[in-house]
Structures are given as structure tokens and as C-alpha cells.
Design an enzyme around this catalytic site. Structure first.
Site, PDB file in Angstrom:
ATOM      1  N   GLU A  21      29.929  48.901  39.109  1.00 40.49           N
ATOM      2  CA  GLU A  21      30.807  47.821  39.545  1.00 40.49           C
ATOM      3  C   GLU A  21      32.225  48.357  39.690  1.00 40.49           C
ATOM      4  O   GLU A  21      32.688  49.153  38.869  1.00 40.49           O
ATOM      5  CB  GLU A  21      30.817  46.671  38.538  1.00 40.49           C
ATOM      6  CG  GLU A  21      31.750  45.531  38.944  1.00 40.49           C
ATOM      7  CD  GLU A  21      31.830  44.435  37.906  1.00 40.49           C
ATOM      8  OE1 GLU A  21      30.878  43.624  37.860  1.00 40.49           O
ATOM      9  OE2 GLU A  21      32.821  44.400  37.149  1.00 40.49           O
ATOM     10  N   THR A  52      33.917  43.175  42.786  1.00 42.94           N
ATOM     11  CA  THR A  52      34.269  41.896  42.182  1.00 42.94           C
ATOM     12  C   THR A  52      35.327  41.158  42.989  1.00 42.94           C
ATOM     13  O   THR A  52      35.976  41.708  43.876  1.00 42.94           O
ATOM     14  CB  THR A  52      34.812  42.081  40.754  1.00 42.94           C
ATOM     15  OG1 THR A  52      36.131  42.636  40.834  1.00 42.94           O
ATOM     16  CG2 THR A  52      33.926  42.984  39.934  1.00 42.94           C
ATOM     17  N   ALA A 129      27.118  28.226  39.148  1.00 42.10           N
ATOM     18  CA  ALA A 129      26.700  29.235  40.121  1.00 42.10           C
ATOM     19  C   ALA A 129      25.449  28.799  40.876  1.00 42.10           C
ATOM     20  O   ALA A 129      25.318  29.057  42.080  1.00 42.10           O
ATOM     21  CB  ALA A 129      26.450  30.567  39.416  1.00 42.10           C
ATOM     22  N   TYR A 148      23.168  36.192  30.668  1.00 41.65           N
ATOM     23  CA  TYR A 148      23.979  36.299  29.451  1.00 41.65           C
ATOM     24  C   TYR A 148      23.076  36.548  28.241  1.00 41.65           C
ATOM     25  O   TYR A 148      22.509  35.610  27.676  1.00 41.65           O
ATOM     26  CB  TYR A 148      24.809  35.023  29.270  1.00 41.65           C
ATOM     27  CG  TYR A 148      25.719  34.766  30.451  1.00 41.65           C
ATOM     28  CD1 TYR A 148      27.002  35.286  30.482  1.00 41.65           C
ATOM     29  CD2 TYR A 148      25.264  34.041  31.554  1.00 41.65           C
ATOM     30  CE1 TYR A 148      27.829  35.084  31.574  1.00 41.65           C
ATOM     31  CE2 TYR A 148      26.078  33.844  32.662  1.00 41.65           C
ATOM     32  CZ  TYR A 148      27.363  34.362  32.664  1.00 41.65           C
ATOM     33  OH  TYR A 148      28.171  34.179  33.758  1.00 41.65           O
ATOM     34  N   HIS A 152      25.637  32.074  27.471  1.00 41.55           N
ATOM     35  CA  HIS A 152      26.935  31.835  28.099  1.00 41.55           C
ATOM     36  C   HIS A 152      27.875  31.211  27.080  1.00 41.55           C
ATOM     37  O   HIS A 152      27.459  30.398  26.242  1.00 41.55           O
ATOM     38  CB  HIS A 152      26.768  30.905  29.304  1.00 41.55           C
ATOM     39  CG  HIS A 152      27.975  30.814  30.179  1.00 41.55           C
ATOM     40  ND1 HIS A 152      29.067  30.047  29.849  1.00 41.55           N
ATOM     41  CD2 HIS A 152      28.265  31.397  31.365  1.00 41.55           C
ATOM     42  CE1 HIS A 152      29.981  30.153  30.801  1.00 41.55           C
ATOM     43  NE2 HIS A 152      29.524  30.979  31.733  1.00 41.55           N
ATOM     44  N   GLN A 215      41.292  46.001  24.661  1.00 38.20           N
ATOM     45  CA  GLN A 215      40.270  45.660  25.648  1.00 38.20           C
ATOM     46  C   GLN A 215      39.084  44.987  24.980  1.00 38.20           C
ATOM     47  O   GLN A 215      38.560  43.983  25.470  1.00 38.20           O
ATOM     48  CB  GLN A 215      39.818  46.921  26.381  1.00 38.20           C
ATOM     49  CG  GLN A 215      38.677  46.678  27.378  1.00 38.20           C
ATOM     50  CD  GLN A 215      37.721  47.848  27.432  1.00 38.20           C
ATOM     51  OE1 GLN A 215      37.586  48.614  26.460  1.00 38.20           O
ATOM     52  NE2 GLN A 215      37.034  47.998  28.547  1.00 38.20           N
TER      53      GLN A 215
END
Length: 292
Positions: A21, A52, A129, A148, A152, A215
Site C-alpha cells: 500500500e 489510499t 462501506a 477487522y 471494527h 506512531q
């Protein structure tokens, strides 16, 4: 290449697709700045690269589409363009579809998108979604969706999250990409629940190396991912050694990827953060255990 066809071919060949990604760099000259990162990622021969949108649904869909087009056209690598539904109207979705089709995009990852950190959610016609997936399928895209492994963050239970995931498959999603996780056992538990719920489309595992304590903290609060003891110990051990922590984070992610590959997962997706070094380390670790 359509991603559903890619996964079907991999299953037939008993191989595991590996993908990366990347995100559109902020600021001016987006395509020029993205090209260098994309070229280095594609040189590692991933099965596909996803692109993204920015957080909160604020991404430039034109930039996402253009970079996805560049990856496929200029570097011969299959691409997936993200599309977030938060704040979109029916007319807005139609415009995004037109933008993606004009760019030759074949594959779309349909996401709700992040809610604003402050204030009310932007008004729009789609809450989930799953609501935007049928229109994307009708437009001819191969559509993926997010999964997930720990549930989620907005769901009260993992079982509820899996039920929502089944709705995405029922709406037309033909592959799934998981949110990041740091404990593979949690994914294996999730996979069993998904199988029991009748989810049959490929689930590719999303892995992101932790690069700094800041992060990790941000990811935990945004995504609800849990930190297993080994990660906590590494954060403590390298608290005053940023470079050491970065190396430890990449090594930990590579160990995760190898373990997942050895457990025969459907696919592996590396959140590279536009760092070719992360992607390179992942591919070296995986290729060391044999053909993918």
C-alpha cells in the site's frame, strides 16, 4: 489485472499474493513525488499496489486514480484505488466512478472512511462501506473491502464486526484486506469466525511495521489494534533508540509475515508508508522461506 482473477490464479497455483500500500504524497507535484516511490515498490514485483485516499475522506480522488493508473500503465503492476464513502452523495459517488473509469482503474477498495476527530460526521448518502459496493460492482469494478481481525472500533463485539463483513461480501466484494494487527493469533481466530459466517472471498492480511512510539500510539487509538507483550517490550527496550526501534519494528513485521505465510493465508499486504525499504525487507524475508 482484476484482483479477483489474481487471487483465483494464486489459489490454483498454491501461491500467496503479496501486495503493497502507498499513499498520495501531500502538496504539489503529487504524481512526480509519487512516481519515485511507486517505481521502487513495483521493482520488487508485488502482485498489486493499492493507493489510499487521505484520512477523513478528504483525499484527492483524482490523485488516487492518477497514481493507480501510473502504477498499472507505466510499471506493469496491478493497482487498486481506494474510495471512501463518508460524506459522499449519490452524485458524488457517480463522479468518483467516472474519474476512476476515465483513468482505467479496474480495482477499487471500498471503505467507509475515517470520521472527523472533532464535530459531526459530514452529511452524505452512505453510512457504511457496504452501501457503496453495489454501485461500484455495477460500474464494472472488481471491488474489495476492509476486514477487522479484532473487530471494527465502532462495533461492540467481534461477532458483530464479522456480520458486517458478511454484508460486504453479500453486496459484491470479491476480496478483503485486513486492518493492521500485531498478534497473528488474533487473525487466526478471526479467520475461523469468518469461515463459520460463510465468508468465502480471499482475505489478505495487512501488516504495518511500527516505526516509532508515537506512531504506535496513534494507530492503537485510531484502529483499536491491541499491543501484545513482545511489542510493548520492544517499545520499552528501544525507547531512547529511535533507529533501533525502527529496525526492531521492521523485523517484527517480517516475522509476522513469515508466520502468516507458513499458515497458508490467502494473501499478504504490507502497509509500506511509502518506504521502499520496508517493502524490500518484507520481500526478502518472504522469499527466504521459498517461492511465494
Amino acid at each position: 489485472m482484476r484482483i479477483d482473477s489474481l487471487f483465483a490464479a494464486a489459489r490454483a497455483a498454491e501461491t500467496i499474493p503479496v501486495s503493497f500500500e502507498m499513499f498520495p504524497p501531500k502538496g504539489e507535484l503529487t504524481l512526480e513525488r509519487a512516481r519515485a516511490a511507486a517505481e521502487k515498490l513495483c521493482a520488487l514485483k508485488p502482485d498489486f499496489v493499492s493507493v489510499t485516499c487521505s484520512a477523513g475522506g478528504s483525499g484527492d480522488s483524482g490523485a488516487t486514480a492518477d497514481i493507480a493508473q501510473m502504477i498499472s500503465r507505466d510499471f506493469g503492476t496491478s493497482s487498486v484505488a481506494h474510495l471512501t464513502g463518508i460524506g459522499l452523495t449519490h452524485a458524488g459517488l457517480a463522479a468518483r466512478i467516472a474519474t476512476y473509469r476515465a483513468a482505467g482503474v479496474e480495482n477499487v477498495l471500498a471503505l467507509r472512511g475515517d470520521l472527523p476527530q472533532t464535530g459531526d460526521a459530514p452529511s452524505g448518502d452512505f453510512s457504511y462501506a457496504a452501501d457503496i459496493i453495489p454501485a461500484l460492482v455495477d460500474a464494472g469494478f472488481c471491488v474489495g473491502a476492509a476486514a477487522y481481525p479484532e473487530g471494527h472500533i465502532a462495533c461492540d463485539s467481534l461477532a458483530e464486526s464479522v456480520r458486517h463483513l458478511k454484508l460486504k461480501q453479500d453486496a459484491g466484494a470479491s476480496f478483503l484486506v485486513t486492518q493492521l494487527f500485531f498478534d497473528n493469533d488474533l487473525f487466526y481466530r478471526f479467520r475461523e469466525l469468518a469461515d463459520a459466517a460463510g465468508i468465502t472471498v480471499p482475505i489478505t492480511c495487512g501488516i504495518m511495521p511500527f516505526m516509532s512510539k508515537q506512531q504506535v500510539t496513534r494507530m492503537v487509538f485510531m484502529c483499536g489494534a491491541s499491543l501484545p507483550s513482545p511489542v510493548i517490550k520492544l517499545l520499552a527496550r528501544f525507547e531512547d533508540d529511535p533507529d533501533g526501534l525502527m529496525r526492531a519494528g521492521i523485523d517484527y513485521a517480517c516475522d509476522q509475515l513469515v508466520d502468516l505465510a507458513e499458515h497458508g493465508v490467502d494473501g499478504l499486504h504490507v502497509y509500506t508508508m511509502n518506504r521502499p525499504s520496508v517493502a524490500r525487507a518484507a520481500m526478502q524475508a518472504l522469499r527466504a522461506i521459498g517461492p511465494l
